[in-house]
Design a protein around this motif. Structure first.
Motif, mmCIF file in Angstrom:
data_model
loop_
_atom_site.group_PDB
_atom_site.id
_atom_site.type_symbol
_atom_site.label_atom_id
_atom_site.label_comp_id
_atom_site.label_asym_id
_atom_site.label_seq_id
_atom_site.Cartn_x
_atom_site.Cartn_y
_atom_site.Cartn_z
ATOM 1 N N PHE A 5 0.843 -1.139 0.018
ATOM 2 C CA PHE A 5 -0.035 -0.044 -0.031
ATOM 3 C C PHE A 5 0.792 1.222 -0.078
ATOM 4 C CE2 PHE A 5 -2.989 -3.060 2.106
ATOM 5 C CZ PHE A 5 -3.825 -3.064 0.986
ATOM 6 N N VAL A 6 2.049 1.212 -0.541
ATOM 7 C CA VAL A 6 2.911 2.498 -0.632
ATOM 8 C C VAL A 6 2.277 3.333 -1.451
ATOM 9 C CG1 VAL A 6 5.282 3.087 -1.534
ATOM 10 C CG2 VAL A 6 5.154 0.928 -0.453
ATOM 11 N N GLY A 7 2.386 4.710 -0.907
ATOM 12 C CA GLY A 7 1.681 5.803 -1.667
ATOM 13 C C GLY A 7 0.320 5.820 -1.404
ATOM 14 N N LYS A 8 -0.630 4.972 -0.298
ATOM 15 C CA LYS A 8 -1.599 5.185 -0.087
ATOM 16 C C LYS A 8 -1.947 5.704 1.368
ATOM 17 C CE LYS A 8 -3.066 3.164 -3.720
ATOM 18 N NZ LYS A 8 -3.928 4.012 -5.022
ATOM 19 N N ARG A 9 -2.985 6.479 1.337
ATOM 20 C CA ARG A 9 -3.406 7.149 2.742
ATOM 21 C C ARG A 9 -4.392 6.089 3.245
ATOM 22 N NH1 ARG A 9 -4.879 12.329 4.295
ATOM 23 N NH2 ARG A 9 -3.761 11.952 6.232
ATOM 24 N N ALA A 10 -4.223 5.612 4.524
ATOM 25 C CA ALA A 10 -5.497 4.669 4.987
ATOM 26 C C ALA A 10 -5.840 5.153 6.466
ATOM 27 C CB ALA A 10 -4.774 3.093 5.110
ATOM 28 N N MET A 11 -7.149 4.903 6.657
ATOM 29 C CA MET A 11 -7.670 5.406 7.829
ATOM 30 C C MET A 11 -8.419 4.062 8.562
ATOM 31 S SD MET A 11 -9.637 8.813 9.123
ATOM 32 C CE MET A 11 -11.386 8.594 8.562
ATOM 33 N N HIS A 29 2.583 -1.575 7.900
ATOM 34 C CA HIS A 29 3.469 -2.673 7.405
ATOM 35 C C HIS A 29 3.861 -2.641 6.013
ATOM 36 C CE1 HIS A 29 6.460 -5.933 7.829
ATOM 37 N NE2 HIS A 29 5.503 -6.667 7.095
ATOM 38 N N CYS A 30 2.484 -2.569 5.390
ATOM 39 C CA CYS A 30 2.653 -2.711 3.940
ATOM 40 C C CYS A 30 2.816 -1.521 3.475
ATOM 41 C CB CYS A 30 1.114 -3.371 3.530
ATOM 42 S SG CYS A 30 0.953 -5.002 3.973
ATOM 43 N N GLY A 31 3.323 -0.421 3.857
ATOM 44 C CA GLY A 31 3.472 0.834 3.524
ATOM 45 C C GLY A 31 2.754 1.779 3.373
ATOM 46 N N ALA A 32 1.461 1.888 3.853
ATOM 47 C CA ALA A 32 0.397 2.844 4.006
ATOM 48 C C ALA A 32 0.596 3.819 4.805
ATOM 49 C CB ALA A 32 -0.983 2.222 4.256
ATOM 50 N N GLU A 33 0.395 4.952 4.677
ATOM 51 C CA GLU A 33 0.559 6.167 5.847
ATOM 52 C C GLU A 33 -0.936 5.965 6.506
ATOM 53 O OE1 GLU A 33 0.238 10.853 5.448
ATOM 54 O OE2 GLU A 33 1.377 9.930 3.777
ATOM 55 N N VAL A 34 -1.014 5.574 7.711
ATOM 56 C CA VAL A 34 -2.245 5.217 8.452
ATOM 57 C C VAL A 34 -2.608 6.278 9.686
ATOM 58 C CG1 VAL A 34 -2.842 3.558 10.128
ATOM 59 C CG2 VAL A 34 -1.540 2.702 8.193
#
Ligand code: NDP
Length: 245
Positions: A5-11, A29-34
């Motif tokens: 999920f690099v480059g993705k923003r997650a909530m 861990h999978c690269g998201a900005e959480v």
């Protein structure tokens, strides 16, 4: 299977404990900005200690106005996991209006509100996105002392379908996952009694509850739904097990 999920923003809502916490960590861990939303500051502090890149937001999602304020500057989110819920268990004849309202505020109304906030932004950006609502097998199965909880989760399933229908044209995928018992704080509340647990386990093909939350979430349909599920209007879309694939 490698998920990135690099480059993705997650909530993730309800990220202080249990499944939500493990999901927030797995996404990071999978690269998201959480962004991790939850109600108890101490849980968010310990989550931040465990993973410094996670942004905490402390709010009681049962309160519509406070939630609106807390999330007003949240910005663009690509991936939303509506996970927060409460389980107020009592016999049907003892259910009080307060317990009913509290459960519906958190388990259903907050899903609607948080999704509206996030989906409006996804629509305006034209970038699409993915929303996963954490429902439960209790949405489809009558469970003793779970009248309110089961009803909220049935409502989440239908809300998910209508969201999928209306948001699909904006390239926003909406799915639910419907786990069986996971031994979190909530899971222990309902299923610590061995006699009750025995009946429930007899209905689970693998014969046991999901024990290792972290492992379960990493391999679970929440992440897979975020990354790959497509919206189906005409077929059963729920993923009915939270056990490792
Ligand atoms: P937990 O009770 O372990 O964790 C729930 C999290 O949600 C906590 O961090 C809690 O914070 C937070 N939360 C609850 N109410 C609010 C609120 N009003 N505002 C903000 N945050 C809130 O639950 P689980 O991890 O077990 O459950 C997660 C999801 O999975 C839920 O939707 C649940 O219905 C579903 N599910 C769980 C199953 C299970 O067996 N555990 C089975 C099937 C579905 P705080 O502690 O501060 O209240």
């Amino acid at each position: 299977m490698e998920i990135t999920f690099v480059g993705k923003r997650a909530m993730v809502t309800g990220a202080g404990k249990g499944i939500g916490r493990a999901t927030a960590l797995a996404l990071a861990h999978c690269g998201a900005e959480v962004t991790a939303v939850s109600r108890t500051q101490a849980d968010l502090d310990s989550l931040k200690q465990e993973c410094a890149s996670i942004t905490p937001v402390c709010v009681d999602l049962a309160d519509w106005v406070t939630t609106e304020v807390a999330l007003q500057d949240i910005g663009s989110i690509d991936l939303l996991v509506n996970n927060a819920a409460c389980a107020n268990l009592q016999p049907f004849l003892d259910v009080t209006p307060d317990q009913f309202d509290q459960s519906f505020s958190v388990n259903v109304k907050a899903v609607l509100q948080v999704s509206q906030i996030v989906a409006r932004c996804m629509k305006d950006r034209g970038s699409g996105g993915s929303i996963v609502n954490v429902s439960s097998q209790a949405s489809q199965c009558a469970l003793k002392d779970h009248a309110v909880y089961c009803t909220t989760k049935a409502a989440v399933d239908m809300l998910t379908k209508v969201m999928a229908l209306e948001l699909g044209p904006h390239q926003i995928r909406v799915n639910s996952v419907n786990p069986t018992v996971v031994m979190t704080e909530m899971g222990r509340l309902g299923w610590s009694d061995p006699e009750k647990a025995k009946i429930m386990k007899s209905r689970i093909p693998l014969g046991h509850f999901a024990g290792q939350i972290q492992e379960t979430v990493t391999n679970c349909p929440i992440l897979l739904s975020l990354v790959s599920c497509s919206v189906r209007f005409d077929k059963k879309y729920e993923i009915n097990s939270f056990l490792p694939l």
